[in-house]
Design an enzyme around this catalytic site. Structure first.
Site, PDB file in Angstrom:
ATOM      1  N   GLU A 142      51.840  49.989  29.368  1.00 39.82           N
ATOM      2  CA  GLU A 142      50.598  49.437  30.126  1.00 39.82           C
ATOM      3  C   GLU A 142      50.988  47.817  30.736  1.00 39.82           C
ATOM      4  O   GLU A 142      51.085  46.772  30.106  1.00 39.82           O
ATOM      5  CB  GLU A 142      48.807  48.719  29.910  1.00 39.82           C
TER       6      GLU A 142
ATOM      7  N   ARG B  95      37.491  42.013  35.513  1.00 37.87           N
ATOM      8  CA  ARG B  95      38.490  41.314  37.039  1.00 37.87           C
ATOM      9  C   ARG B  95      38.934  42.160  37.722  1.00 37.87           C
ATOM     10  O   ARG B  95      40.452  41.887  38.047  1.00 37.87           O
ATOM     11  CB  ARG B  95      39.711  41.661  35.369  1.00 37.87           C
TER      12      ARG B  95
ATOM     13  N   GLU C 221      45.157  39.036  36.680  1.00 34.81           N
ATOM     14  CA  GLU C 221      44.067  38.075  35.912  1.00 34.81           C
ATOM     15  C   GLU C 221      44.518  37.005  35.489  1.00 34.81           C
ATOM     16  O   GLU C 221      43.942  36.278  35.556  1.00 34.81           O
ATOM     17  CB  GLU C 221      43.755  39.261  34.556  1.00 34.81           C
TER      18      GLU C 221
ATOM     19  N   ARG D 180      47.642  36.349  16.564  1.00 37.93           N
ATOM     20  CA  ARG D 180      47.312  37.181  17.472  1.00 37.93           C
ATOM     21  C   ARG D 180      48.555  38.738  17.720  1.00 37.93           C
ATOM     22  O   ARG D 180      48.464  39.697  17.944  1.00 37.93           O
ATOM     23  CB  ARG D 180      46.177  36.510  18.645  1.00 37.93           C
TER      24      ARG D 180
ATOM     25  N   GLU E  90      37.777  43.383  21.633  1.00 35.11           N
ATOM     26  CA  GLU E  90      36.574  43.193  22.019  1.00 35.11           C
ATOM     27  C   GLU E  90      35.514  43.266  22.141  1.00 35.11           C
ATOM     28  O   GLU E  90      34.949  43.101  22.626  1.00 35.11           O
ATOM     29  CB  GLU E  90      37.674  42.770  23.357  1.00 35.11           C
TER      30      GLU E  90
ATOM     31  N   ASP F  64      48.367  38.774  26.172  1.00 37.37           N
ATOM     32  CA  ASP F  64      47.191  39.893  26.621  1.00 37.37           C
ATOM     33  C   ASP F  64      47.946  39.035  28.487  1.00 37.37           C
ATOM     34  O   ASP F  64      47.255  37.863  28.900  1.00 37.37           O
ATOM     35  CB  ASP F  64      45.982  39.189  26.668  1.00 37.37           C
TER      36      ASP F  64
ATOM     37  N   ASN G 108      35.804  48.800  28.849  1.00 39.69           N
ATOM     38  CA  ASN G 108      34.684  48.126  28.364  1.00 39.69           C
ATOM     39  C   ASN G 108      33.037  49.259  29.392  1.00 39.69           C
ATOM     40  O   ASN G 108      32.628  48.822  30.116  1.00 39.69           O
ATOM     41  CB  ASN G 108      34.764  46.894  28.278  1.00 39.69           C
TER      42      ASN G 108
END
Lengths: 665, 665
Positions: A374, A148, A380, A323, A273, A352, A189
């Site tokens: 956060e 991103r 994004e 979700r 994820e 998100d 990640n």
């Protein structure tokens, strides 16, 4: 990348008349050789040189120059941690602080005030940071790519190596100037080479990087691979309750902290994820976080544990799973179980980083757990730093949101500051929008978000407009009416983006994967839990007590407000309710007409933004003008595509024509 | 890849009792040392060894073995080119042909008949190929990937090198066994290393490959980069009328043919999906093709020019531009201008290999131009060799289509065979479905398409069922009732795939890019010219004289038939018409109910296919059973996703419930 090819962002000091270049510095209680103090003095000199356009002479107190002004740097234990007091008169300025970070921020505050046009005598500012932790999260991969990222490649990593250059130092300067005191350098990640950041393959360079950060009072943090015991240690599991695993981590952390004693700690994305985590072994998130936290506690380290845990292989047919519920469902139960050097990092909304979401009910919903907000500066879902989208108003809304968790002290700003519950840790983190582009942020104007996040995390009482004006004054030299124009552009931009994209809190409708540009059904039949549920009669997700029950995760006052479409804030109507196209909004307009109108307006307003920018041509550097103009051209193309696809989609689905007879395809 | 790790496909000879292993061969008019004759005799021996399970003794005539049967190989100039006559009795067999290719095909015919259960005395077959050119097009890239490949990587290329191995030879054997006489080894999108196939970097290996092909009567062709004069030659343009460009090509082609004198010629994708071409210079496609064709004419080469030219940056808002029209619009005007060693390669439909399309009006629409039919064996839009989709019925429909171009000789089969207009060149080409997977085709059953295309291109009078039974008998040894089951599975499979995917000729609705799995709106707002135009009242593209006028590109009888929804074949209804959901189909069912019913049925039938396969477990090798079973599992998942997404999409859009009250989401 040319080794010196980058801008100075908001530290591009413009020439100001009547500032003197002759200064004495007087130290009281601070060691002039302390790394942060030295950095502060360097910044002071550097700023003065920019502001005066002259060589600056800085003398130390003992060799006092009678014609010079004096900067007094004074330790004052009465000032809160990392806070400062700045005062000035014709003869100079005084900065008081109880620690070096505070001193550095005070110096930057002095510079900022001057750069923003204040003169000695007018400057008097006392601030202590609203949040103990003020962090940037880089989603930089070690191959140099940025997840991103919309501003080039990483300036930390290249071909699995760590880069240390003059740009690294500039980066640290910029961060300190806006009050950032923690930086996670690698993507949450954690894969491939990044798993090896905690091995001797990289210790030297990580340490070197942390030293540069330390010069500016910034702690370096690493994102951690929860499966390291398997991937690095060759163990069969990474179960946080396994003795073997715990022993492995103990050895590993000893090794890491032996090499990098100043390391702030670790950010962990677990069970999210596709990332590994404690759920695999039937353990709770708290089990995972506490295990690591206990091991690094002796070194003063903290574990930042992300709450972005949800089922990302949902069946779109299933209307019960939601979700939005997942974070609260997974984390609320263990409230109080997390050890005091764990902090949960909670995205502003439950989905998100959409252009508009409800505020996460975990914020303030947790009452006995360290928590950190956060947000995402990287655009994004908000235009990829092509489209202008000043995000500070969004962050402000989140911070100002009343959770009702504690009377009189219940906003998100209160909660994450630690004021509300007296937690040990708290703060704000942002996914940053920088890369190795010449201008750092792709769109020059996107730097307002970088700047703004830092300033806001330091002082949540600042308004979006104050921050915008500060950033403009620091970055450009505009006549005051032109500054008004640019301020206004920034302040309108988020709403404009929202108007031509997805509306009333429904979110998504973006091109899958890439997330730029429209695809109304792009995520509608996917596994990601991101549905609009539009049919020929209406659209929206029923998250009330008759639907998924998400609204009931809030404290009563909010739960009731959201549960009823009549009291639900209209900008979140479709986040909480499935609404017929013929439903009358408060304006008297039907929902479908609102969709049409807002999309036509949004596109038109994007064109107006571009036109406003054209009017600034004489006042900004040519290269800036060209770069930003090209972005506006692309924004207009994007806005048209959104307008036409969204309008066509809903016209084709509802069969209801636009009252104004405009072209819909 | 293990060097010997691949199956023998339909040349997996099964043991048959009562076949003798003792043979004399008698040559009459054929040179026993001719490369193709040698290959034929090798194949004969190899087959006999498989069929008898014994060592086979083959004597030459002079050392005659009295107990042996005799195979007479006789040149007979009365047999048409590449044709054969096979006769047999108890004492042996006779194969007559006028050339070596014919002889080789005769030997394979003899083997096929025996493998399919016929016995000496029963075998008597006289055939000459329906089409002069019978080609496979590989979309293999030199990095080893295959565009739209679903069976592993290339067995021709690896890391920008050409691979020559025993597998290459097996490949050539397989192709010859089904009558293929031309192979294009590289992707039509010629980029990067592939541009250098016509340079000395690769001459040796291309020549070596062509020699292996030549052993089996196959000509090697290359896909050509029209921009080679720029990319290889450093010229500023590739304008086909530029003397400099022509001279460059002359030198280049001399060099190529000096090195590879047997090269069949070149396949060119010009002005298509971003490929360079003559349009850039204001030239026609004929200008481009003729320029190259004239240069290679002295070497006996041909230029195969693809007609897949359309605007791939269309605006979805524009309902006048119609991608379906493009081929005819671009190529019909120059009919007669193409030189006689140019052949236009025309995809079967005007769009792109959908599960059902109208036949391209260029086929037979061109009357003075060499033309070749292109089909796709690779299942790009038809299930990626995961889902079972036997495509021979589709090819048969195309071949049997009456164009009305010439009374009594107007089918596509007539046209491309050269029968109709007496063109110099004609034939069929297929984008092949092979890769370096163990079983060559991903799904073992997909080899029926590979086999079937070859056989059909050689003999267009064969039925889809005949071909299926041949392939089954050659590949497996099934009891006759089980052969019926598998035959039936193949024959039903295309219609089943159509039922659960996109319906009545509308096509697309696939995941963008990948083209597997549903995304109803995936291409609806894109630049590719592939729209369904569904709204709340109906769906389909008006291509009549009231719409884009595409239907008028056909000869009158077809134009009138397609123009009227009442006479338009129902399976193409939405290709030609925008139809309300409430429209009554011939069955009395409404369109919307047809959508629901066909999708529920299609999914159910996919499950039935899988169940049928389970019943074959005892009769096929375990490894085949396992591989194919796994594919059927995935097919069922895919069919369910298609069923539910398509039904939900149209229910949500139309608001009309399923009459049978089944679950729609």
């Amino acid at each position: 990348m040319d080794a010196n090819n980058w801008t100075q962002l908001w530290l591009t000091y413009q020439r100001i008349e009547d500032i003197k270049g002759d200064w004495n510095i007087s130290y009281s209680g601070f060691d002039m050789e302390h790394r942060i103090v030295e950095s502060g003095v360097y910044e002071f000199r550097n700023a003065l040189e920019g502001l005066t356009g002259e060589n600056v002479i800085i003398s130390q107190d003992e060799e006092k120059n009678q014609n010079a002004s004096t900067l007094f740097l004074v330790r004052d234990e009465g000032i809160p941690a990392q806070g400062y007091f700045v005062d000035s008169d014709e003869k100079g300025a005084t900065i008081k602080a109880s620690d070096e970070n505070g001193l550095l921020y005070g110096i930057f505050a002095l510079i900022r005030n001057v750069a923003c046009g204040k003169r000695p005598g007018e400057i008097r500012e006392e601030k202590s940071p609203s949040n103990p932790l003020r962090m940037m999260n880089h989603w930089d991969n070690m191959d140099g790519s940025i997840e991103r990222g919309y501003s080039g490649n990483s300036f930390f990593f290249e071909r699995n190596n760590i880069i240390i250059s003059r740009r690294t130092r500039d980066y640290a300067r910029f961060m300190a100037s806006i009050g950032i005191n923690g930086v996670v350098i690698n993507n949450v990640n954690v894969k491939d080479a990044a798993s090896y950041l905690i091995t001797d393959r990289y210790f030297d360079k990580v340490k070197a990087l942390s030293e540069i950060f330390a010069d500016f009072g910034i702690k370096l943090y690493l994102s951690l691979n929860f499966a390291s015991p398997i991937e690095l240690g060759g163990l069969p599991v990474c179960d946080p309750m396994s003795k073997e695993v715990i022993d492995w981590w103990k050895d590993k952390m000893k090794e890491v902290y032996d090499q990098i004693p100043d390391l702030g700690g670790f950010l962990v994305k677990a069970d999210s994820e596709g990332r590994p985590g404690p759920f695999t072994y039937g353990r709770t998130q708290a089990d995972g976080a506490n295990m690591l936290a206990d091991i690094i506690a002796p070194y003063g380290g903290i574990i930042i544990w992300r709450c972005f845990v949800y089922n990302c292989t949902q069946d779109w047919r299933d209307r019960k799973t939601d979700r939005a519920r997942a974070g609260y469902d997974y984390f609320k139960e263990q409230d109080g179980d997390y050890h005091d050097n764990v902090i949960l990092q909670i995205k502003n909304g439950p989905m998100d980083f959409q252009i508009r979401e409800a505020v996460s009910p975990l914020l303030g919903g947790l009452t006995r757990t360290n928590q950190m907000l956060e947000v995402q500066i990287a655009q994004e879902y908000t235009g990829h730093q092509i489209d202008l989208c000043y995000l500070i108003p969004l962050y402000k809304e989140v911070l100002d949101f009343h959770t009702y968790c504690k009377e009189g002290c219940d906003t998100v700003a209160d909660v994450v500051s630690t004021r509300t519950f007296g937690n040990r840790l708290g703060g704000m983190a942002a996914v940053i929008n920088t890369g190795n582009d010449y201008n750092w942020t792709g769109n020059d104007l996107a730097a307002a978000n970088t700047y703004g996040f830092g300033r806001l995390s330091f002082d949540t009482s600042l308004s979006a407009e104050q921050i915008a004006r500060e950033w403009i004054k620091m970055t450009y030299q505009l006549p005051s009416d032109k500054e008004d124009v640019l301020t206004d552009m920034l302040l309108r931009s988020r709403e404009i983006y929202e108007k031509y994209t997805s509306f009333l809190g429904i979110g998504w409708m973006v091109t899958p994967g890439d997330h730029y540009g429209p695809s109304v059904d792009g995520y509608e039949y996917s596994r990601w839990g991101t549905y609009h549920r539009a049919d020929h009669l209406g659209i929206g997700v029923d998250r009330t007590d008759r639907g998924t029950g998400y609204a009931q995760q809030y404290y009563r006052q909010n739960a009731e407000m959201y549960n009823d479409p009549e009291t639900c804030p209209e900008e979140l109507l479709l986040f909480f309710h499935h609404i017929p196209y013929t439903y009358k909004l408060k304006s008297g307009k039907t929902l479908i007409q609102y969709i049409y109108d807002s999309h036509f307006e949004g596109e038109k307003e994007a064109e107006e933004l571009s036109a406003d920018w054209k009017g600034l041509e004489p006042y900004v550097p040519d290269s800036v003008f060209e770069r930003v103009s090209e972005r506006f051209d692309r924004q207009i193309t994007n806005a048209r595509e959104w307008r036409d696809q969204v309008n066509s989609y809903f016209f084709r689905k509802s069969g209801i024509p636009d009252e104004k007879g405009r072209e819909i395809y």
